[in-house]
Design a protein around this motif. Structure first.
Motif, PDB file in Angstrom:
ATOM      1  N   ILE A 120       0.828  -1.209   0.000  1.00  0.00           N
ATOM      2  CA  ILE A 120       0.000   0.000   0.000  1.00  0.00           C
ATOM      3  C   ILE A 120       0.864   1.262   0.000  1.00  0.00           C
ATOM      4  O   ILE A 120       0.376   2.356   0.262  1.00  0.00           O
ATOM      5  CB  ILE A 120      -1.011   0.014   1.167  1.00  0.00           C
ATOM      6  N   GLY A 121       2.154   1.085  -0.271  1.00  0.00           N
ATOM      7  CA  GLY A 121       3.027   2.235  -0.460  1.00  0.00           C
ATOM      8  C   GLY A 121       3.761   2.735   0.766  1.00  0.00           C
ATOM      9  O   GLY A 121       4.342   3.816   0.729  1.00  0.00           O
ATOM     10  N   LEU A 122       3.742   1.960   1.849  1.00  0.00           N
ATOM     11  CA  LEU A 122       4.454   2.372   3.055  1.00  0.00           C
ATOM     12  C   LEU A 122       5.816   1.697   3.112  1.00  0.00           C
ATOM     13  O   LEU A 122       5.953   0.531   2.735  1.00  0.00           O
ATOM     14  CB  LEU A 122       3.644   2.014   4.309  1.00  0.00           C
ATOM     15  N   SER A 123       6.797   2.408   3.615  1.00  0.00           N
ATOM     16  CA  SER A 123       8.144   1.830   3.696  1.00  0.00           C
ATOM     17  C   SER A 123       8.299   0.901   4.895  1.00  0.00           C
ATOM     18  O   SER A 123       9.272   0.146   4.975  1.00  0.00           O
ATOM     19  CB  SER A 123       9.192   2.948   3.764  1.00  0.00           C
ATOM     20  N   ALA A 124       7.360   0.929   5.828  1.00  0.00           N
ATOM     21  CA  ALA A 124       7.353   0.055   7.004  1.00  0.00           C
ATOM     22  C   ALA A 124       5.925   0.007   7.535  1.00  0.00           C
ATOM     23  O   ALA A 124       5.113   0.882   7.215  1.00  0.00           O
ATOM     24  CB  ALA A 124       8.303   0.588   8.073  1.00  0.00           C
ATOM     25  N   PRO A 125       5.608  -0.985   8.352  1.00  0.00           N
ATOM     26  CA  PRO A 125       4.266  -1.029   8.939  1.00  0.00           C
ATOM     27  C   PRO A 125       4.000   0.168   9.842  1.00  0.00           C
ATOM     28  O   PRO A 125       4.909   0.659  10.520  1.00  0.00           O
ATOM     29  CB  PRO A 125       4.273  -2.329   9.754  1.00  0.00           C
ATOM     30  N   PRO A 126       2.755   0.640   9.875  1.00  0.00           N
ATOM     31  CA  PRO A 126       2.417   1.755  10.760  1.00  0.00           C
ATOM     32  C   PRO A 126       2.261   1.290  12.204  1.00  0.00           C
ATOM     33  O   PRO A 126       1.817   0.170  12.468  1.00  0.00           O
ATOM     34  CB  PRO A 126       1.083   2.256  10.208  1.00  0.00           C
TER      35      PRO A 126
END
Length: 134
Positions: free
Chosen positions: A47-53
């Motif tokens: 989904i375009g994130l560099s790491a989990p939120p």
């Protein structure tokens, strides 16, 4: 701490984190929020994130000790937030706040949690109440 609280007063900034994968896994286990988005690098990447939120409720819960550190003579009676953008695993988080309203018995605050981007990840509100004289 005591002393007069004034409209516009800023709370001292508090730094938390960074949270690693093990911290997010522990939080998922105790909170019951085991959404894989918070735990899976590949899913976050899709989904375009560099790491989990980081879990939003983990961030929201961090405001309580900040508020106690600011004024332990007040009681937290209300806390809410909007989650604006993800704060990612590995980021240091800065918590801050400002007094928006003061009455005889209550103080209303605007709260912020900023990640590495320094744009708000969380914008919250807290209501603190003065202890009634006994």
């Amino acid at each position: 701490m005591s002393g007069e609280i004034r409209l516009g007063d800023k709370l001292p900034e508090t730094t938390i984190g960074p949270f690693d994968a093990a911290a997010l896994e522990r939080y998922a286990a105790v909170s019951g929020d085991d959404n894989p988005l918070h735990l899976d690098d590949a899913l976050a990447g899709k989904i375009g994130l560099s790491a989990p939120p980081v879990h939003g409720m983990k961030l929201l819960a961090a405001f309580e000790p900040m508020l106690k550190g600011w004024r332990n003579d007040l009681t937290l009676v209300g806390l809410s937030a909007k989650f604006i953008q993800p704060i990612l695993r590995g980021e240091t988080v800065t918590l801050s706040g400002r007094v928006l309203r003061v009455s005889e018995n209550e103080i209303f605050l605007r709260l912020f949690a900023h990640g590495a981007a320094r744009t708000p990840g969380v914008i919250g509100e807290a209501t603190l109440r003065r202890e009634s004289p006994k």
